[in-house]
Design a protein around this motif. Sequence first.
Motif, PDB file in Angstrom:
ATOM      1  N   PRO A  63      25.128  27.161 -17.283  1.00  0.00           N
ATOM      2  CA  PRO A  63      25.945  26.063 -17.800  1.00  0.00           C
ATOM      3  C   PRO A  63      27.429  26.361 -17.589  1.00  0.00           C
ATOM      4  N   TYR A  64      28.201  25.328 -17.378  1.00  0.00           N
ATOM      5  CA  TYR A  64      29.653  25.501 -17.297  1.00  0.00           C
ATOM      6  C   TYR A  64      30.336  24.183 -17.626  1.00  0.00           C
ATOM      7  N   VAL A  65      31.541  24.297 -18.170  1.00  0.00           N
ATOM      8  CA  VAL A  65      32.378  23.123 -18.433  1.00  0.00           C
ATOM      9  C   VAL A  65      33.191  22.871 -17.170  1.00  0.00           C
ATOM     10  N   PRO A  66      33.008  21.730 -16.502  1.00  0.00           N
ATOM     11  CA  PRO A  66      33.720  21.509 -15.237  1.00  0.00           C
ATOM     12  C   PRO A  66      35.232  21.459 -15.437  1.00  0.00           C
ATOM     13  N   LYS A  67      35.950  21.955 -14.449  1.00  0.00           N
ATOM     14  CA  LYS A  67      37.405  22.058 -14.587  1.00  0.00           C
ATOM     15  C   LYS A  67      38.079  20.698 -14.695  1.00  0.00           C
ATOM     16  N   SER A  68      37.394  19.650 -14.229  1.00  0.00           N
ATOM     17  CA  SER A  68      37.981  18.306 -14.270  1.00  0.00           C
ATOM     18  C   SER A  68      38.200  17.807 -15.688  1.00  0.00           C
ATOM     19  N   VAL A  69      37.493  18.374 -16.686  1.00  0.00           N
ATOM     20  CA  VAL A  69      37.632  17.889 -18.067  1.00  0.00           C
ATOM     21  C   VAL A  69      38.483  18.810 -18.925  1.00  0.00           C
ATOM     22  N   LEU A  70      39.029  19.871 -18.329  1.00  0.00           N
ATOM     23  CA  LEU A  70      39.730  20.878 -19.122  1.00  0.00           C
ATOM     24  C   LEU A  70      41.131  20.458 -19.552  1.00  0.00           C
ATOM     25  N   GLY A 106      40.537  32.461 -29.361  1.00  0.00           N
ATOM     26  CA  GLY A 106      39.844  33.737 -29.358  1.00  0.00           C
ATOM     27  C   GLY A 106      38.504  33.747 -28.661  1.00  0.00           C
ATOM     28  N   ASP A 107      38.017  32.580 -28.248  1.00  0.00           N
ATOM     29  CA  ASP A 107      36.769  32.553 -27.478  1.00  0.00           C
ATOM     30  C   ASP A 107      36.970  33.277 -26.143  1.00  0.00           C
ATOM     31  N   ILE A 108      35.901  33.876 -25.652  1.00  0.00           N
ATOM     32  CA  ILE A 108      35.930  34.475 -24.319  1.00  0.00           C
ATOM     33  C   ILE A 108      35.667  33.371 -23.300  1.00  0.00           C
ATOM     34  N   LEU A 109      36.575  33.252 -22.343  1.00  0.00           N
ATOM     35  CA  LEU A 109      36.431  32.263 -21.282  1.00  0.00           C
ATOM     36  C   LEU A 109      36.110  32.975 -19.975  1.00  0.00           C
ATOM     37  N   ALA A 110      35.035  32.557 -19.330  1.00  0.00           N
ATOM     38  CA  ALA A 110      34.653  33.090 -18.025  1.00  0.00           C
ATOM     39  C   ALA A 110      34.846  31.978 -17.002  1.00  0.00           C
ATOM     40  N   LEU A 111      35.651  32.237 -15.981  1.00  0.00           N
ATOM     41  CA  LEU A 111      35.965  31.222 -14.983  1.00  0.00           C
ATOM     42  C   LEU A 111      34.876  31.232 -13.914  1.00  0.00           C
ATOM     43  N   THR A 112      34.144  30.137 -13.841  1.00  0.00           N
ATOM     44  CA  THR A 112      32.968  30.071 -12.976  1.00  0.00           C
ATOM     45  C   THR A 112      33.352  29.763 -11.529  1.00  0.00           C
ATOM     46  N   ASP A 139      49.106  33.018 -20.105  1.00  0.00           N
ATOM     47  CA  ASP A 139      49.491  32.242 -18.940  1.00  0.00           C
ATOM     48  C   ASP A 139      50.275  31.005 -19.360  1.00  0.00           C
ATOM     49  N   THR A 140      51.392  30.780 -18.711  1.00  0.00           N
ATOM     50  CA  THR A 140      52.215  29.615 -19.031  1.00  0.00           C
ATOM     51  C   THR A 140      51.578  28.315 -18.547  1.00  0.00           C
ATOM     52  N   SER A 141      50.732  28.416 -17.527  1.00  0.00           N
ATOM     53  CA  SER A 141      49.991  27.241 -17.053  1.00  0.00           C
ATOM     54  C   SER A 141      48.814  26.982 -17.979  1.00  0.00           C
ATOM     55  N   THR A 142      48.499  25.712 -18.196  1.00  0.00           N
ATOM     56  CA  THR A 142      47.260  25.405 -18.903  1.00  0.00           C
ATOM     57  C   THR A 142      46.100  25.835 -18.020  1.00  0.00           C
ATOM     58  N   ILE A 143      44.935  26.006 -18.602  1.00  0.00           N
ATOM     59  CA  ILE A 143      43.798  26.411 -17.785  1.00  0.00           C
ATOM     60  C   ILE A 143      43.403  25.310 -16.806  1.00  0.00           C
ATOM     61  N   PHE A 144      43.681  24.064 -17.174  1.00  0.00           N
ATOM     62  CA  PHE A 144      43.442  22.950 -16.251  1.00  0.00           C
ATOM     63  C   PHE A 144      44.305  23.108 -15.002  1.00  0.00           C
ATOM     64  N   ASP A 145      45.595  23.359 -15.199  1.00  0.00           N
ATOM     65  CA  ASP A 145      46.494  23.541 -14.053  1.00  0.00           C
ATOM     66  C   ASP A 145      46.175  24.818 -13.281  1.00  0.00           C
ATOM     67  N   TYR A 146      45.753  25.843 -14.007  1.00  0.00           N
ATOM     68  CA  TYR A 146      45.412  27.127 -13.383  1.00  0.00           C
ATOM     69  C   TYR A 146      44.257  26.959 -12.394  1.00  0.00           C
ATOM     70  N   LEU A 147      43.291  26.108 -12.754  1.00  0.00           N
ATOM     71  CA  LEU A 147      42.070  25.990 -11.955  1.00  0.00           C
ATOM     72  C   LEU A 147      42.073  24.847 -10.946  1.00  0.00           C
ATOM     73  N   LYS A 148      42.889  23.828 -11.153  1.00  0.00           N
ATOM     74  CA  LYS A 148      42.698  22.576 -10.410  1.00  0.00           C
ATOM     75  C   LYS A 148      42.810  22.715  -8.896  1.00  0.00           C
ATOM     76  N   ILE A 192      34.591  26.637 -16.581  1.00  0.00           N
ATOM     77  CA  ILE A 192      34.553  27.785 -17.498  1.00  0.00           C
ATOM     78  C   ILE A 192      33.225  27.856 -18.245  1.00  0.00           C
ATOM     79  N   ARG A 193      32.887  29.074 -18.657  1.00  0.00           N
ATOM     80  CA  ARG A 193      31.865  29.293 -19.670  1.00  0.00           C
ATOM     81  C   ARG A 193      32.573  29.785 -20.926  1.00  0.00           C
TER      82      ARG A 193
END
Length: 279
Positions: free
Chosen positions: A195-202, A214-220, A256-265, A273-274
Amino acid sequence: MTNKILLLLVVALINTATVFSSKTDSLRIDSLLNASSERSYKMDSERLLFFAKSFIGTPYKGGTLDSGRNETLIVRTDSLDCTTYVETVLALYLSSFKDNPGYNDFSEALRYIRYRGGVTDGYASRLHYFSDWASDNEKKGILREVTQEGEHDVRICSLNYMTTHSNLYRQLKDNDSLISEISKVEKSWIDYKMPYVPKSVLNSSKPDLPVEDGDILALTTNISGLDVLHLGFALWIDGRLHLLHASSLHGKVIIDTSTIFDYLKNRNKHTGIRVLRVK
């Protein structure tokens, strides 16, 4: 029992329990545990993030677990990669709940997190693939995956990157026996439904994502044979999700100063992410 057999048994036991670290590392761990015991926390996530933020600015360095010929527990606080950063913080968090916690409590927790069943038994006993690491630590009662609790997709993948790219791994080069051991681990992860949360919705706000501070985020990833490419901790800043991580790009642990959405897009090999939460 002959003295020779007894000696071999003693050596085996010592090797299993060996910890490689420096006095500086043990002093830093003790200092962090002491500092944590003097604080009060409203939520467990605050405790975890205290340790996570304590390493901001620590230099990034990869491959620190693969420096020796024999597999032993290695503790490094002077430099971290994304995995050793997450493991170190998690071990500090777990050991901090003990009465008068110290370095030995930390090293025991780190071994328990890093190795299958908490036992160091050669290179293949280390939990190399994130999916294997996550599953084993769920069984231990340390973490639970919450990825599927919100909008998510599923990727069918078979984990085999290590054996199909053995030349990239120092211990696996020209070591057919060790490759065979890793292959046995990989057979448990054939056609795995990840399972993963697609980057398009982040770019969504906090109520719409199954993510807490504090959740652990794994970038898929979509790379064949591999599940994730990077790890870190979740931080919500001004209503947007950011990553606290050991960054190879910046050469140190950062928020990271970038949001995770911007980091991954614009990273084509990243898919989303997981999300894993400490129990």
